[in-house]
Design a protein around this motif. Structure first.
Motif, PDB file in Angstrom:
ATOM      1  N   LEU A  22       4.018  15.764  -6.359  1.00  0.00           N
ATOM      2  CA  LEU A  22       5.135  16.365  -7.081  1.00  0.00           C
ATOM      3  C   LEU A  22       6.257  16.730  -6.111  1.00  0.00           C
ATOM      4  CD1 LEU A  22       3.239  18.510  -9.722  1.00  0.00           C
ATOM      5  CD2 LEU A  22       4.261  16.241  -9.979  1.00  0.00           C
ATOM      6  N   ALA A  23       6.801  15.711  -5.508  1.00  0.00           N
ATOM      7  CA  ALA A  23       7.900  15.826  -4.547  1.00  0.00           C
ATOM      8  C   ALA A  23       8.618  14.486  -4.501  1.00  0.00           C
ATOM      9  CB  ALA A  23       7.377  16.201  -3.162  1.00  0.00           C
ATOM     10  N   GLU A  24       9.745  14.469  -3.840  1.00  0.00           N
ATOM     11  CA  GLU A  24      10.510  13.226  -3.756  1.00  0.00           C
ATOM     12  C   GLU A  24       9.863  12.223  -2.802  1.00  0.00           C
ATOM     13  OE1 GLU A  24      15.052  14.023  -4.290  1.00  0.00           O
ATOM     14  OE2 GLU A  24      14.227  15.720  -3.153  1.00  0.00           O
ATOM     15  N   TYR A  25       9.157  12.741  -1.801  1.00  0.00           N
ATOM     16  CA  TYR A  25       8.455  11.882  -0.835  1.00  0.00           C
ATOM     17  C   TYR A  25       7.073  12.463  -0.556  1.00  0.00           C
ATOM     18  CZ  TYR A  25      12.993   9.718   0.156  1.00  0.00           C
ATOM     19  OH  TYR A  25      14.192   9.054   0.050  1.00  0.00           O
ATOM     20  N   MET A  26       6.160  11.600  -0.152  1.00  0.00           N
ATOM     21  CA  MET A  26       4.805  12.035   0.180  1.00  0.00           C
ATOM     22  C   MET A  26       4.221  11.147   1.272  1.00  0.00           C
ATOM     23  SD  MET A  26       1.430  12.234  -2.324  1.00  0.00           S
ATOM     24  CE  MET A  26       0.662  10.675  -1.858  1.00  0.00           C
ATOM     25  N   VAL A  27       3.549  11.747   2.232  1.00  0.00           N
ATOM     26  CA  VAL A  27       2.818  10.984   3.241  1.00  0.00           C
ATOM     27  C   VAL A  27       1.404  10.727   2.725  1.00  0.00           C
ATOM     28  CG1 VAL A  27       1.647  11.205   5.462  1.00  0.00           C
ATOM     29  CG2 VAL A  27       4.090  11.585   5.315  1.00  0.00           C
ATOM     30  N   ALA A  28       0.958   9.490   2.835  1.00  0.00           N
ATOM     31  CA  ALA A  28      -0.391   9.114   2.405  1.00  0.00           C
ATOM     32  C   ALA A  28      -1.084   8.339   3.509  1.00  0.00           C
ATOM     33  CB  ALA A  28      -0.338   8.271   1.138  1.00  0.00           C
ATOM     34  N   ASP A  29      -2.392   8.515   3.619  1.00  0.00           N
ATOM     35  CA  ASP A  29      -3.171   7.690   4.532  1.00  0.00           C
ATOM     36  C   ASP A  29      -3.254   6.277   3.969  1.00  0.00           C
ATOM     37  OD1 ASP A  29      -3.694   9.805   6.285  1.00  0.00           O
ATOM     38  OD2 ASP A  29      -5.425  10.445   5.118  1.00  0.00           O
ATOM     39  N   ALA A  30      -3.019   5.299   4.805  1.00  0.00           N
ATOM     40  CA  ALA A  30      -3.052   3.908   4.343  1.00  0.00           C
ATOM     41  C   ALA A  30      -4.412   3.557   3.743  1.00  0.00           C
ATOM     42  CB  ALA A  30      -2.718   2.968   5.494  1.00  0.00           C
ATOM     43  N   PRO A  84       8.446  14.596   5.142  1.00  0.00           N
ATOM     44  CA  PRO A  84       7.420  14.413   6.177  1.00  0.00           C
ATOM     45  C   PRO A  84       7.549  13.074   6.892  1.00  0.00           C
ATOM     46  CG  PRO A  84       6.479  14.035   4.016  1.00  0.00           C
ATOM     47  CD  PRO A  84       7.882  14.529   3.777  1.00  0.00           C
ATOM     48  N   LYS A  85       6.948  12.992   8.063  1.00  0.00           N
ATOM     49  CA  LYS A  85       6.921  11.764   8.858  1.00  0.00           C
ATOM     50  C   LYS A  85       5.516  11.186   8.855  1.00  0.00           C
ATOM     51  CE  LYS A  85      11.213  12.126  10.332  1.00  0.00           C
ATOM     52  NZ  LYS A  85      12.252  11.140   9.935  1.00  0.00           N
ATOM     53  N   PRO A  86       5.386   9.887   8.641  1.00  0.00           N
ATOM     54  CA  PRO A  86       4.047   9.288   8.662  1.00  0.00           C
ATOM     55  C   PRO A  86       3.495   9.217  10.079  1.00  0.00           C
ATOM     56  CG  PRO A  86       5.708   7.578   8.408  1.00  0.00           C
ATOM     57  CD  PRO A  86       6.434   8.890   8.361  1.00  0.00           C
ATOM     58  N   GLY A  87       2.236   9.599  10.233  1.00  0.00           N
ATOM     59  CA  GLY A  87       1.587   9.524  11.531  1.00  0.00           C
ATOM     60  C   GLY A  87       0.759   8.265  11.676  1.00  0.00           C
ATOM     61  N   HIS A  88      -0.153   8.284  12.617  1.00  0.00           N
ATOM     62  CA  HIS A  88      -1.036   7.147  12.874  1.00  0.00           C
ATOM     63  C   HIS A  88      -1.833   6.815  11.610  1.00  0.00           C
ATOM     64  CE1 HIS A  88      -4.599   5.024  14.398  1.00  0.00           C
ATOM     65  NE2 HIS A  88      -3.846   4.684  15.430  1.00  0.00           N
ATOM     66  N   GLY A  89      -1.760   5.562  11.149  1.00  0.00           N
ATOM     67  CA  GLY A  89      -2.513   5.131   9.982  1.00  0.00           C
ATOM     68  C   GLY A  89      -1.974   5.652   8.664  1.00  0.00           C
ATOM     69  N   GLN A  90      -0.728   6.111   8.656  1.00  0.00           N
ATOM     70  CA  GLN A  90      -0.151   6.685   7.441  1.00  0.00           C
ATOM     71  C   GLN A  90       1.109   5.948   7.018  1.00  0.00           C
ATOM     72  OE1 GLN A  90       0.404  10.841   8.636  1.00  0.00           O
ATOM     73  NE2 GLN A  90      -1.498  11.399   7.570  1.00  0.00           N
ATOM     74  N   VAL A  91       1.504   6.178   5.753  1.00  0.00           N
ATOM     75  CA  VAL A  91       2.738   5.620   5.220  1.00  0.00           C
ATOM     76  C   VAL A  91       3.523   6.740   4.532  1.00  0.00           C
ATOM     77  CG1 VAL A  91       1.737   3.332   4.886  1.00  0.00           C
ATOM     78  CG2 VAL A  91       1.702   4.984   2.993  1.00  0.00           C
ATOM     79  N   LEU A  92       4.838   6.566   4.471  1.00  0.00           N
ATOM     80  CA  LEU A  92       5.688   7.483   3.717  1.00  0.00           C
ATOM     81  C   LEU A  92       6.061   6.817   2.408  1.00  0.00           C
ATOM     82  CD1 LEU A  92       7.351  10.126   3.548  1.00  0.00           C
ATOM     83  CD2 LEU A  92       9.268   8.851   4.565  1.00  0.00           C
ATOM     84  N   VAL A  96       8.326   3.436   2.094  1.00  0.00           N
ATOM     85  CA  VAL A  96       9.643   3.337   2.733  1.00  0.00           C
ATOM     86  C   VAL A  96       9.539   3.385   4.253  1.00  0.00           C
ATOM     87  CG1 VAL A  96      10.938   4.227   0.774  1.00  0.00           C
ATOM     88  CG2 VAL A  96      10.011   5.835   2.452  1.00  0.00           C
ATOM     89  N   GLU A  97       8.375   3.773   4.775  1.00  0.00           N
ATOM     90  CA  GLU A  97       8.186   3.817   6.232  1.00  0.00           C
ATOM     91  C   GLU A  97       6.697   3.781   6.543  1.00  0.00           C
ATOM     92  OE1 GLU A  97       9.282   6.760  10.047  1.00  0.00           O
ATOM     93  OE2 GLU A  97      10.168   7.135   8.065  1.00  0.00           O
ATOM     94  N   VAL A  98       6.320   3.084   7.594  1.00  0.00           N
ATOM     95  CA  VAL A  98       4.904   3.024   7.987  1.00  0.00           C
ATOM     96  C   VAL A  98       4.737   3.604   9.387  1.00  0.00           C
ATOM     97  CG1 VAL A  98       4.410   1.017   6.546  1.00  0.00           C
ATOM     98  CG2 VAL A  98       5.116   0.678   8.904  1.00  0.00           C
ATOM     99  N   GLY A  99       3.592   4.249   9.601  1.00  0.00           N
ATOM    100  CA  GLY A  99       3.275   4.793  10.906  1.00  0.00           C
ATOM    101  C   GLY A  99       2.586   3.757  11.786  1.00  0.00           C
ATOM    102  N   GLU A 100       2.146   4.191  12.940  1.00  0.00           N
ATOM    103  CA  GLU A 100       1.467   3.297  13.884  1.00  0.00           C
ATOM    104  C   GLU A 100       0.127   2.828  13.327  1.00  0.00           C
ATOM    105  OE1 GLU A 100       1.008   5.212  17.613  1.00  0.00           O
ATOM    106  OE2 GLU A 100       3.172   5.487  17.954  1.00  0.00           O
ATOM    107  N   LYS A 101      -0.234   1.599  13.687  1.00  0.00           N
ATOM    108  CA  LYS A 101      -1.522   0.998  13.343  1.00  0.00           C
ATOM    109  C   LYS A 101      -1.723   0.853  11.831  1.00  0.00           C
ATOM    110  CE  LYS A 101      -2.753   0.609  17.634  1.00  0.00           C
ATOM    111  NZ  LYS A 101      -2.826  -0.731  18.274  1.00  0.00           N
ATOM    112  N   VAL A 102      -0.647   0.580  11.119  1.00  0.00           N
ATOM    113  CA  VAL A 102      -0.745   0.242   9.694  1.00  0.00           C
ATOM    114  C   VAL A 102      -0.431  -1.235   9.549  1.00  0.00           C
ATOM    115  CG1 VAL A 102       0.187   0.614   7.379  1.00  0.00           C
ATOM    116  CG2 VAL A 102      -0.121   2.555   8.925  1.00  0.00           C
ATOM    117  N   ASP A 103      -1.447  -2.017   9.222  1.00  0.00           N
ATOM    118  CA  ASP A 103      -1.292  -3.474   9.181  1.00  0.00           C
ATOM    119  C   ASP A 103      -1.257  -4.052   7.772  1.00  0.00           C
ATOM    120  OD1 ASP A 103      -1.381  -3.588  12.019  1.00  0.00           O
ATOM    121  OD2 ASP A 103      -3.578  -3.502  11.947  1.00  0.00           O
TER     122      ASP A 103
END
Length: 354
Positions: free
Chosen positions: A132-140, A28-36, A79-86
């Protein structure tokens, strides 16, 4: 930190009927306010086991877990941050509070996303892809920095079980003045013993499983009592006939809950943490005449989870000590089979075992 992120990943779904379904899907790709997150550890919860792995039923509302990657106890590295993650950057180690609410209701403003009643509420591994996956998107907004002392496995323990136990102890106002009864010594009960000790209390653990009783002894319980018909009498003997200042039920059983009320001393606090089940009791002799305070407690808040992380770091306590079994992600099916025996401590998927 710079890491090449693959296009595809392995994930695990729970279709019901005591089955685990491996799937290959897009990272998955992190969106606004999210991180991978690159997942490092994800533990199994009793709610996963009962309501998804076995029953595949909806007991809390809004279930969509047959379509999502399972797991709601995540800890990993950004490993990656989306927009507006400070507040976070690539390379940060985090534990994830496992639910995101609407963000604007009264409960969300308190940080108790678990209690959000709006349609936007989504729990990782239940209504949105989980751990339970290799990567996960989470809200910051659901991420908490993990101090260097705490391992990723520690973080997974905090994400649900230790957070839940800590909130219950807060509800009872547990301190060094107290003797705390912990009824049911599964993973949440083990956490309650460890945290009650960290808060300065004396602890009495009760269970019917010899394996879990021994785990509680190793976790530092001052006394461990077999949960047979003599349990309440034995607890009263240990407390000079007065009972305990706080009784925490982690069993979810009618017998366990009733015994907490019986064993609590006058003006004591009783907290029901264990999910589901029923209990029937006579209010006059067990509650009113003893002037007890009975609390219900469900998970914790983001703010209290942050305080818990600070407490564990300051006291130098590793929550991962309650892990008895570890498996790589590809052996998640074996992990659930072992967890279902009811004789384990915490069962953890350690992604670094791959």
């Amino acid at each position: 930190m710079s890491e090449k992120i693959p296009e595809k990943m392995l994930g695990m779904k729970l279709p019901g009927g005591a089955k685990v379904q491996p799937v290959t899907c897009d990272v998955p790709k992190p969106g606004h306010g999210q991180v991978l997150l690159k997942m490092k550890a994800a533990s199994l919860c009793g709610s996963d086991l009962k309501y998804i792995y076995f029953e595949h039923t909806d007991k809390t509302g809004g279930a969509r877990y047959d379509d999502v990657i399972a797991g709601h106890e995540p800890s990993g590295q950004i490993v990656e941050v989306g927009e507006k993650v400070d507040d976070f950057k690539a390379g940060d180690r985090v534990v994830v509070y496992h639910i995101q609410g609407c963000g604007y209701c009264d409960e969300c403003r308190k940080g108790f996303y678990i209690n959000c009643q709006q349609a936007e509420r989504r729990a990782y591994g239940w209504q949105r892809d989980g751990a339970l996956a290799e990567y996960m998107v989470a809200d910051a907004a659901t991420c908490i920095h993990l101090p260097d002392f705490l391992t990723y496995e520690d973080g997974a323990m905090i994400a649900c079980g230790f957070g839940t136990a800590y909130q219950g102890l807060l509800r009872a106002g547990v301190s060094g003045n107290d003797r705390v009864l912990v009824m049911g010594l599964g993973p949440v009960g083990q956490a309650a013993v460890i945290l009650a000790k960290a808060l300065g209390a004396q602890t009495i653990g009760v269970d019917i499983s010899e394996e879990r009783m021994e785990m509680a002894r190793k976790a530092g319980a001052d006394e461990v009592v077999l949960g047979d018909d003599n349990a309440v009498d034995n607890i009263m003997k240990l407390t000079g006939g007065k009972g305990v200042e706080a009784a925490i039920d982690c069993s979810g059983s009618s017998i366990g809950r009733h015994r907490c009320l019986e064993a609590a001393r006058m003006w004591g606090n009783v907290v029901f943490l264990g999910e589901q089940g029923t209990v029937t009791f006579e209010p006059s002799p067990l509650l009113l005449h003893k002037n007890l305070t009975l609390h219900g407690s469900w998970v914790t808040s983001v703010g209290n989870m942050e305080k818990l992380v600070e407490l564990l770091d300051r006291k130098k306590i590793h929550p991962g000590q309650i892990i008895t079994h570890r498996f790589p992600l590809r052996e998640t099916d074996k992990a659930f089979e072992v967890f279902a025996t009811g004789r384990t401590g915490k069962v953890c998927i350690n992604h670094e075992m791959e």
